[in-house]
Write an enzyme that holds these catalytic residues in place. Structure first.
Site, PDB file in Angstrom:
ATOM      1  N   MET A   1       0.845  -1.199   0.000  1.00 51.75           N
ATOM      2  CA  MET A   1       0.000   0.000   0.000  1.00 51.75           C
ATOM      3  C   MET A   1       0.877   1.244   0.000  1.00 51.75           C
ATOM      4  O   MET A   1       1.859   1.322   0.749  1.00 51.75           O
ATOM      5  CB  MET A   1      -0.930   0.002   1.217  1.00 51.75           C
ATOM      6  CG  MET A   1      -1.989  -1.080   1.172  1.00 51.75           C
ATOM      7  SD  MET A   1      -3.056  -1.110   2.631  1.00 51.75           S
ATOM      8  CE  MET A   1      -1.978  -1.920   3.821  1.00 51.75           C
TER       9      MET A   1
ATOM     10  N   GLN B   1       8.029  -5.196  -3.496  1.00 51.93           N
ATOM     11  CA  GLN B   1       7.354  -5.045  -4.776  1.00 51.93           C
ATOM     12  C   GLN B   1       8.053  -3.975  -5.606  1.00 51.93           C
ATOM     13  O   GLN B   1       8.392  -2.901  -5.101  1.00 51.93           O
ATOM     14  CB  GLN B   1       5.882  -4.670  -4.602  1.00 51.93           C
ATOM     15  CG  GLN B   1       5.140  -4.675  -5.940  1.00 51.93           C
ATOM     16  CD  GLN B   1       3.676  -4.346  -5.824  1.00 51.93           C
ATOM     17  OE1 GLN B   1       3.325  -3.192  -5.561  1.00 51.93           O
ATOM     18  NE2 GLN B   1       2.814  -5.335  -6.027  1.00 51.93           N
TER      19      GLN B   1
ATOM     20  N   CYS C   1      -1.175  -1.693 -10.609  1.00 46.94           N
ATOM     21  CA  CYS C   1      -1.402  -0.298 -10.230  1.00 46.94           C
ATOM     22  C   CYS C   1      -2.224   0.405 -11.305  1.00 46.94           C
ATOM     23  O   CYS C   1      -1.817   0.479 -12.467  1.00 46.94           O
ATOM     24  CB  CYS C   1      -0.082   0.429 -10.039  1.00 46.94           C
ATOM     25  SG  CYS C   1      -0.292   2.167  -9.555  1.00 46.94           S
TER      26      CYS C   1
END
Length: 337
Positions: A13, A70, A99
């Protein structure tokens, strides 16, 4: 790969997957966590950026759980070189293929690599990562268009060397990150068709949802994002007192100093309080005063002082562990699929 427990995963996040938060959710049931999306180009060109993230990962090694870094990108060589900069201080590297934000469209990364014309490029990135790194490589993606193409891409990722895939079973949208319920039937299709583990992401607000998600999809694990921001004890099936968990998070920040900005800390504390206290008459005052705090100590004073006074003698809100929020996006976070 055998050393990674994929059962209960905290999603990547934006500005919320900091080391103190990862340590907090690890202590309360998460078996694996992700960093926020890191940019390989900056890992290669920005010494301060690299030093910050390496230090945060190194300090986090003392926490009980494992972490996946990530990354994003559309240049196989650059992505591999950037990933190598952090591969020795993490337990896996994940390629962001989900995304949906405008910046991802502009840079042609994330979910904007899901189109069939970019599949050879995506396969090249995953293959290059898996051949070049000493840690497992995975990919987190959203639904392709048409939806049936998702299985074809996932199969290609498997063939390219991905150790597992995580599917956020919604189509990408820069304007609305939550367009209806996630289509968990697609997760089930991947589980039944692939030989590698599949992680299900979507439709989780309570612990019962976690169990139902695993039962419905047969996935190796469930990944959760925004709900964990409000209830970091989700994977224990409990709901903590919001002040207590806020103070616990502040302690975690002190344990891993200078790995989360003050803005990030304030955001986490607001989420913890909002999840249970948003409708309290004093909540807007709390948010205002939280934003004025200039240190961890000032936030603690606010929580131990005024917040406890505002709550009076009634104690913690009477909310069951299975509390459902009114809106899936009310935490205002930006998950990174």
């Amino acid at each position: 790969m055998d050393s990674l427990d994929l059962s209960y995963i905290a999603a990547p996040m934006v500005n919320q997957s900091d080391t103190p938060f990862r340590a907090l959710v690890h202590r309360h049931g998460a078996t694996l966590t992700y960093t926020e999306m890191l940019r390989p180009a900056r890992l290669l060109s920005d010494a301060d950026y690299l030093a910050f993230h390496r230090r945060a990962l190194e300090l986090g090694r003392s926490s009980p759980g494992k972490v996946i870094v990530q990354v994003c990108g559309n240049d196989p060589e650059e992505v591999v070189r950037g990933a190598k900069k952090v591969a020795d201080v993490c337990d896996g590297i994940d390629l962001n293929l989900g995304c949906p934000q405008d910046v991802a469209r502009e840079e042609h990364i994330g979910a904007y690599l899901l189109g069939k014309k970019d599949w050879p490029l995506v396969q090249s990135i995953v293959s290059s990562l898996s051949r070049s790194l000493p840690v497992p490589v995975s990919a987190k993606l959203r639904l392709c268009s048409p939806t049936a193409a998702t299985l074809t891409l996932a199969s290609a990722l498997e063939a390219s060397g991905a150790s597992f895939v995580a599917l956020h079973a919604r189509h990408p949208s820069a304007r609305r990150r939550r367009q209806g319920a996630a289509d968990l039937s697609v997760v089930k299709t991947l589980v039944e068709s692939l030989q590698i583990p599949v992680i299900s992401n979507g439709n989780v607000r309570t612990w019962d949802d976690v169990l139902q998600n695993k039962k419905l999809t047969g996935a190796s694990g469930v990944m959760v994002g925004e709900t964990l921001l409000g209830n970091p004890y989700l994977f224990e099936g409990t709901l903590p007192d919001p002040v207590s968990v806020s103070l616990e998070y502040l302690d975690s920040c002190r344990m891993y100093p200078e790995t989360a900005s003050l803005k990030t800390v304030q955001s986490h504390v607001r989420h913890f309080m909002e999840f249970q206290c948003e409708r309290r008459p004093w909540f807007s005052r709390f948010c205002t005063q939280l934003g004025q705090c200039m240190s961890l100590d000032q936030i603690e004073v606010l929580l131990r002082g005024k917040v406890r006074d505002w709550r009076g003698n009634s104690g913690p809100p009477n909310v069951p562990s299975g509390k459902e929020r009114d809106d899936d996006s009310s935490a205002h976070a930006e998950p990174q699929p």
